[in-house]
Scaffold this active site. Structure first.
Site, PDB file in Angstrom:
ATOM      1  N   VAL A  64      -9.222  -7.164  -4.843  1.00 42.02           N
ATOM      2  CA  VAL A  64      -8.062  -7.613  -4.066  1.00 42.02           C
ATOM      3  C   VAL A  64      -6.956  -6.558  -4.041  1.00 42.02           C
ATOM      4  O   VAL A  64      -6.960  -5.612  -4.822  1.00 42.02           O
ATOM      5  CB  VAL A  64      -7.515  -8.946  -4.625  1.00 42.02           C
ATOM      6  CG1 VAL A  64      -8.586 -10.016  -4.558  1.00 42.02           C
ATOM      7  CG2 VAL A  64      -7.036  -8.780  -6.068  1.00 42.02           C
ATOM      8  N   GLU A  65      -6.013  -6.758  -3.136  1.00 43.12           N
ATOM      9  CA  GLU A  65      -4.880  -5.829  -2.912  1.00 43.12           C
ATOM     10  C   GLU A  65      -5.365  -4.409  -2.633  1.00 43.12           C
ATOM     11  O   GLU A  65      -4.780  -3.429  -3.082  1.00 43.12           O
ATOM     12  CB  GLU A  65      -3.922  -5.844  -4.108  1.00 43.12           C
ATOM     13  CG  GLU A  65      -3.090  -7.111  -4.197  1.00 43.12           C
ATOM     14  CD  GLU A  65      -1.965  -7.007  -5.219  1.00 43.12           C
ATOM     15  OE1 GLU A  65      -1.683  -5.878  -5.680  1.00 43.12           O
ATOM     16  OE2 GLU A  65      -1.381  -8.045  -5.535  1.00 43.12           O
ATOM     17  N   GLY A  66      -6.428  -4.294  -1.877  1.00 45.04           N
ATOM     18  CA  GLY A  66      -7.010  -2.990  -1.562  1.00 45.04           C
ATOM     19  C   GLY A  66      -8.132  -2.683  -2.535  1.00 45.04           C
ATOM     20  O   GLY A  66      -7.903  -2.531  -3.724  1.00 45.04           O
TER      21      GLY A  66
END
Length: 816
Positions: free
Chosen positions: A496-498
């Protein structure tokens, strides 16, 4: 004489370059040496001709620009890849901080140690000691993850009542307004009890409507939403990721068309939205949806721009047409996460965060907020997890015995424990230093990417080592397993978050090279200046600075490589001095290799992801070393902490060295590879991996209560209460250490080394033989029950393991 003066000329000019002297200063040094050499008959007319041939073209502006800079500028513009608006927004977002010093090849260690150490206020400490402790005690993680697949309702209500979702909201709106450091400490403690709990608390305090509203919202939006978010009347989520746009979030297909429609009985100018989002945390329970979409104005109702760009709006989830889907199930860590959709949902322009004037500014808003949020949530959860694993694995290794000795005395276990201890120390150091930067006003976008990648990767690695140490205890899920859920959920933080692959291969160096390099951004900006002479002047200034910068780093790198950095100024001449020296050396190497890679690969460097990743690794490991050294100094340079400091510095410098060697080995020219090895590693690679003795010292620290271990476990939930497995195990460790002399007393009296098990029988034996007092025997028997609770695993009736059948709906059919 000529040879001596030539050597002197090279040495003096090199010294000037080493100290970053200007072009004119270097020219003056060379001229002065030539004058003296001429009087000594060491230099003649040829030497002066060479000097003039170099000096005049680079010193006379008109000649330099016409014959050197202009052709280079033309070539530079041809090979420089075009930068999209989203890329420009990402580059412009945030600020640069200590990472820029590391990137420039000459870090000022005194500056590093002058950064303020973050501290908690009395209010923040009270929150940690009160509500955070209490909510940890309320939660049974097995019940939440296995039976309820959610937090119990009383825990949800407690989080709302105590404003856990309002740590970032300002007090004027009813929030807690905690520092970034305090938020980090809260999340670490929550993680040590339950990753489900910390995930749910972390998201509203990270990238989401609350933060976006505070930075960009209109006053009316702030007054309406922030007080409601603060007390939990609104549950926010932020919908950015789509099935077709994950890490490449700027490519979202969701759109909104500017049009007129009916709103509250009146014709209103607004947006008709259509979206299909996935992986949205808190979406299934949200009441307000932050939505990122591409805004279009085909009829020119707002102006002459048809594609306005990415825009963020706030949508109440109760609106007709807003569909909150069912739940995703992310690897048995069942935080509320799911899809959301909408088709032709009409909202007024006032629903845009910040109002109509912020239309098209959504991507800039997101990347600026992400540069802060990514420093806090995932790094805090990862650090809290690593520290918990280090503490639990150390205790377990001392309690669990095989072959009549604690398993922690086995060298294979020591090796794994050392990594847990080293990761715990360095990750906490990096997190503390970085949240301190945020609290001082920085928005460190490059550092946030470094922390997101490396701390989540360290968490995954630490989880694997902890599982290896625990063996069967780790792999059997149940109420008494404190590893399983973390092991299952480790890839979530990686994703997540990249995704971490993208973060390492593109973001860390992609942003770092442009933001941290003192001249690259100016060179790129020169390409966008329309006035030709102004553009040439700007490029000329940047290019001349860049050339001098590269020469200086070449000289610095070579000198530091030859001398091993022995003449480098360090702030402390103690056991840490060599770590400062090697970090300075590799900082210069990073600066040099960055420029060499730019020259060799040109515009294609953007596509050379593995080259970019290795350059990013150099910057990242130097940052982790810096943070480790700063923590050691901030905490009073306690000698007993040195095993952790040495391991962390040695490990990360070794990895830094390996990244540099791999970078050299992947240069396209054999001649270049050979030259770089001579420059960077003239006497081989100087840094070695941590020694066995270092690892033994760390393993010993983790297995015995002491002040260093306590500092390592700061902000971890260790309260000894029935629902806290870690706290109970910590008390068991202390109890076992306390009764070992009693056990040894029986062994000595019996003349044999008894196995450390069935301590109740050992107690009876000792009591019957008159070896032990009743109190001593009772102590042994009591500890046996605790010991068995630590090493035993759960078992179930087969009927208890039957799972309900979740009806899976085809996403395409569902969407239709």
């Amino acid at each position: 004489m000529t040879l001596l003066f030539t050597i002197a000329l090279i040495a003096l000019v090199s010294a000037a370059c080493y100290h970053r002297a200007s072009w004119n200063t270097c020219l003056g040094v060379a001229a002065a040496t030539l004058v003296v050499g001429t009087f000594a008959d060491a230099f003649g007319a040829l030497s002066w001709l060479i000097f003039i041939a170099v000096a005049i073209p680079f010193s006379v502006t008109n000649i330099r620009q016409q014959y050197i800079v202009a052709p280079l500028f033309k070539a530079f513009k041809k090979v420089t890849p075009t930068m999209s608006e989203t890329e420009k927004s990402a580059i412009d977002a945030g600020t640069t901080w200590w990472e820029a010093d590391l990137f420039c090849g000459n870090p000022n260690w005194n500056k590093l140690h002058q950064f303020a150490k973050p501290r908690l206020t009395a209010e923040e400490q009270a929150f940690l000691n009160g509500p955070v402790e209490e909510v940890c005690a309320m939660l049974d993680d097995w019940e939440a993850t296995h039976e309820l697949t959610d937090l119990p309702q009383e825990v949800w209500q407690y989080l709302k009542d105590k404003k856990f979702f309002a740590m970032i909201i300002k007090k004027q709106y009813g929030g807690l307004e905690f520092s970034a450091y305090a938020q980090s400490c809260v999340l670490q403690k929550l993680t040590s009890k339950s990753t489900l709990l910390s995930s749910i608390v972390g998201v509203p305090n990270s990238l989401g409507p609350g933060e976006l509203l505070q930075h960009y919202g209109t006053q009316a939006q702030k007054d309406h939403y922030l007080p409601r978010l603060a007390v939990g009347d609104e549950i926010p989520c932020f919908a950015l990721t789509s099935p077709e746009a994950g890490s490449d979030a700027s490519s979202i297909p969701d759109f909104g068309v500017v049009c007129k429609g009916e709103w509250e009985g009146k014709e209103t100018l607004g947006i008709r939205l259509t979206w299909n989002k996935r992986y949205i945390t808190l979406a299934p329970v949200s009441t307000v949806l932050g939505l990122a979409f591409k805004m279009q104005d085909p009829d020119g109702l707002l102006g002459d721009k048809e594609d306005i760009g990415i825009t963020c709006a706030l949508i109440p989830t109760s609106m007709p047409g807003v569909e909150i889907g069912r739940r995703h199930f992310p690897l048995n860590v069942p935080f509320q996460n799911g899809p959301t959709r909408g088709k032709d949902v009409f909202v007024p322009l006032d629903f845009i965060i910040g109002g109509p004037k912020m239309a098209g500014q959504g991507w800039r808003m997101l990347v600026e907020c992400l540069s802060v949020g990514r420093v806090i949530t995932l790094p805090s959860n990862s650090t809290g997890g690593i520290k918990t694993l280090a503490l639990a694995s150390g205790a377990y290794s001392r309690i669990r015995r095989q072959f009549k000795l604690p398993i922690g005395k086995m060298e294979g276990i020591e090796e794994a424990l050392s990594k847990l201890g080293g990761y715990a120390y360095s990750s906490d150091a990096a997190l503390s230093m970085s949240t301190g930067a945020v609290d001082s006003g920085e928005k460190p976008s490059v550092i946030s990417a470094i922390l997101k990648y490396h701390l989540t990767e360290q968490m995954r690695d630490a989880t694997i080592h902890a599982m290896d140490i625990h063996g069967g205890k780790g792999i059997c899920l149940g109420p008494n397993n404190y590893l399983g859920r973390g092991y299952q959920g480790a890839p979530i933080a990686i994703t997540v978050e990249g995704a971490n692959i993208l973060t390492r291969n593109m973001i860390i160096y992609g942003q770092g090279a442009i933001r941290c390099h003192p001249f690259v951004l100016a060179e790129l900006n020169a390409c966008n200046i329309k006035d030709k002479q102004e553009a040439l002047d700007s490029f000329d200034t940047a290019l001349m600075g860049h050339i001098g910068f590269t020469i200086s780093n070449l000289v610095r790198t070579k000198w530091l490589a030859i001398t091993g950095g022995r003449f480098t100024k360090v702030p402390f001449n103690d056991e840490t001095a060599d770590y400062y020296r090697n970090a300075a050396r590799y900082s210069a190497s990073l600066a040099l290799m960055s420029d060499i890679c730019m020259a060799v690969f040109g515009g294609s460097l953007k596509r050379k992801e593995r080259i970019s990743a290795r350059l990013g690794d150099l910057l990242s490991y130097l940052y982790l070393v810096s943070a480790t050294l700063k923590r050691y100094n901030d905490e009073g340079r306690r000698k007993e902490d040195l095993p952790l400091v040495k391991w962390a510095c040695q490990e990360h410098l070794y990895l830094c060295q390996r990244a540099l060697a791999d970078l050299i080995n992947n240069m396209p020219s054999m001649a270049l590879r050979g030259a770089l090895k001579l420059i960077l590693f003239p006497f081989g690679r100087p840094v070695r991996k941590p020694t066995d003795q270092m690892e033994h010292d760390i393993a010993k620290l983790l297995q015995t209560p002491n002040e260093t271990r306590d500092r390592l476990a700061n902000y971890i939930y260790t309260t000894d209460e029935p629902r806290n497995l870690i706290g109970k195990q910590e008390q068991t460790l202390k109890d076992i250490l306390a009764i070992e002399p009693i056990f040894d007393k029986v062994c000595r009296a019996k003349g044999q080394k008894l196995p450390f098990m069935q301590l109740d029988k050992v107690a009876s034996m000792g009591l019957e033989s008159g070896i032990l007092t009743q109190q001593e025997a009772d102590s042994l028997a009591a500890v046996e029950a605790k010991r068995l609770a630590v090493i035993n695993v759960d078992d179930f009736d087969p009927a208890d393991l039957l799972a309900g059948k979740a009806r899976v709906v085809d996403s395409n059919v569902d969407a239709a």
